[in-house]
Scaffold this active site. Sequence first.
Site, PDB file in Angstrom:
ATOM      1  N   SER A  18       0.879  -1.239  -0.260  1.00 59.60           N
ATOM      2  CA  SER A  18       0.059  -0.126  -0.094  1.00 59.60           C
ATOM      3  C   SER A  18       0.871   1.204   0.064  1.00 59.60           C
ATOM      4  O   SER A  18       2.050   1.234  -0.095  1.00 59.60           O
ATOM      5  CB  SER A  18      -0.877  -0.015   1.158  1.00 59.60           C
ATOM      6  OG  SER A  18      -0.209   0.262   2.355  1.00 59.60           O
ATOM      7  N   LYS A  19       0.313   2.321   0.173  1.00 58.12           N
ATOM      8  CA  LYS A  19       1.032   3.687   0.243  1.00 58.12           C
ATOM      9  C   LYS A  19       2.156   3.816   1.258  1.00 58.12           C
ATOM     10  O   LYS A  19       2.948   4.544   1.325  1.00 58.12           O
ATOM     11  CB  LYS A  19       0.195   4.732   0.270  1.00 58.12           C
ATOM     12  CG  LYS A  19      -0.807   5.300  -1.023  1.00 58.12           C
ATOM     13  CD  LYS A  19       0.255   5.672  -2.145  1.00 58.12           C
ATOM     14  CE  LYS A  19       0.685   7.007  -1.731  1.00 58.12           C
ATOM     15  NZ  LYS A  19       1.215   7.584  -3.047  1.00 58.12           N
ATOM     16  N   ARG A  20       1.772   3.043   2.340  1.00 61.14           N
ATOM     17  CA  ARG A  20       2.732   3.096   3.411  1.00 61.14           C
ATOM     18  C   ARG A  20       4.133   2.464   3.063  1.00 61.14           C
ATOM     19  O   ARG A  20       5.051   2.515   3.765  1.00 61.14           O
ATOM     20  CB  ARG A  20       2.168   2.327   4.776  1.00 61.14           C
ATOM     21  CG  ARG A  20       2.081   0.953   4.433  1.00 61.14           C
ATOM     22  CD  ARG A  20       1.594   0.200   5.790  1.00 61.14           C
ATOM     23  NE  ARG A  20       0.973  -1.321   5.618  1.00 61.14           N
ATOM     24  CZ  ARG A  20      -0.028  -1.647   5.320  1.00 61.14           C
ATOM     25  NH1 ARG A  20      -0.990  -0.638   5.359  1.00 61.14           N
ATOM     26  NH2 ARG A  20      -0.130  -2.762   5.117  1.00 61.14           N
ATOM     27  N   GLU A  43       3.548   6.150 -10.374  1.00 66.85           N
ATOM     28  CA  GLU A  43       4.347   7.026  -9.491  1.00 66.85           C
ATOM     29  C   GLU A  43       5.898   6.534  -9.941  1.00 66.85           C
ATOM     30  O   GLU A  43       6.764   7.265 -10.192  1.00 66.85           O
ATOM     31  CB  GLU A  43       4.361   6.404  -8.105  1.00 66.85           C
ATOM     32  CG  GLU A  43       3.187   6.961  -7.448  1.00 66.85           C
ATOM     33  CD  GLU A  43       2.838   6.870  -6.085  1.00 66.85           C
ATOM     34  OE1 GLU A  43       3.579   6.007  -5.560  1.00 66.85           O
ATOM     35  OE2 GLU A  43       1.940   7.350  -5.311  1.00 66.85           O
TER      36      GLU A  43
END
Length: 322
Positions: free
Chosen positions: A254-256, A264
């Site tokens: 995930s983004k974490r 990106e």
Amino acid sequence: MPTPKAPVRGRFAPTPSGRLHLGNASTALLAWLQIRSAGGTMLLRMEDLDRARCKPAYSASLIEDMHWLGLDWDEGPDVGGEYGPYVQSERGAFYREAILRLQRDGWLYSCYCSRAELLLMANAPHGLEQEGNPRRCGCLYLSPEEQETRAEEKTPSLHFAMPDREIFFADGVAGARSFPSAGDFAVQRADGIIGYQLAVVVDDIAMGVTDVFRGWDLLDSTPRQLALFDALGAEPPRYAHGPLWLGEDGKRLSKRHGSVALSELREQGVASERIVGLIAWATGLIPEPEPCKPQDLIGQWTPGRIAQEAIVLPGNWMDRLR
């Protein structure tokens, strides 16, 4: 609608609820290699039944990311095909027809339990001495009068009654697998939304899918889907499940975990060949994470090489893309 007769037909079926990340890209690449190595037909299908989370912008982004990665498909929402539509939110008629058939043949029953009640039942201990299906509520056994009374309090969901037997299948990566009697499950929620298990099976039948490569997290869905194929009188596809991708903390990507979305990485100037090479190396297809294109890996496709263990990205994993 006739069922397609191509000898090998596979699909990548993402849920457009976010941007494509390394784990999704890994499944897409391996599914593509499985079909292209066999000279088969590749499909792209958007599984967007959860309208609250799925957005058209995500669908467009997924298509863009997969093209950038070097993947293509013969049928899909952007290229069309004889067995569309290739977007689940547009296939309601297929699901309603299947529900009517399952009801006619006695596979479905109305369930008036709340989500909390079903969760409590699923987590309760079940001894071997318990008779019947230990993952089934009592709604199947309500009399017509009792159903009428319950319906005044709550709109029911429709549940599929799983057969009380062990289900065996041979997985293309995980090998021989067996599952004891699995719990019943919803094919249509109380709000009318079609359940994932039913939609996937109905679509795979209608689109003539012969081979499915997907993530390890869906391995437990296989016995339920096999039971649905049997109830609908259809031949199931051959299943194979690839490894999950986890962060250094052992949790799903995930983004974490940093810039794990392909968009990106692309914005940071990372070449798609490096991502393909990283995926091929991490999943066991090649010995080193050398840059390559998907076409370069077709000759390397060997299901026996695919890792069964989850792939844990180390903290310095970005260094391998530079």
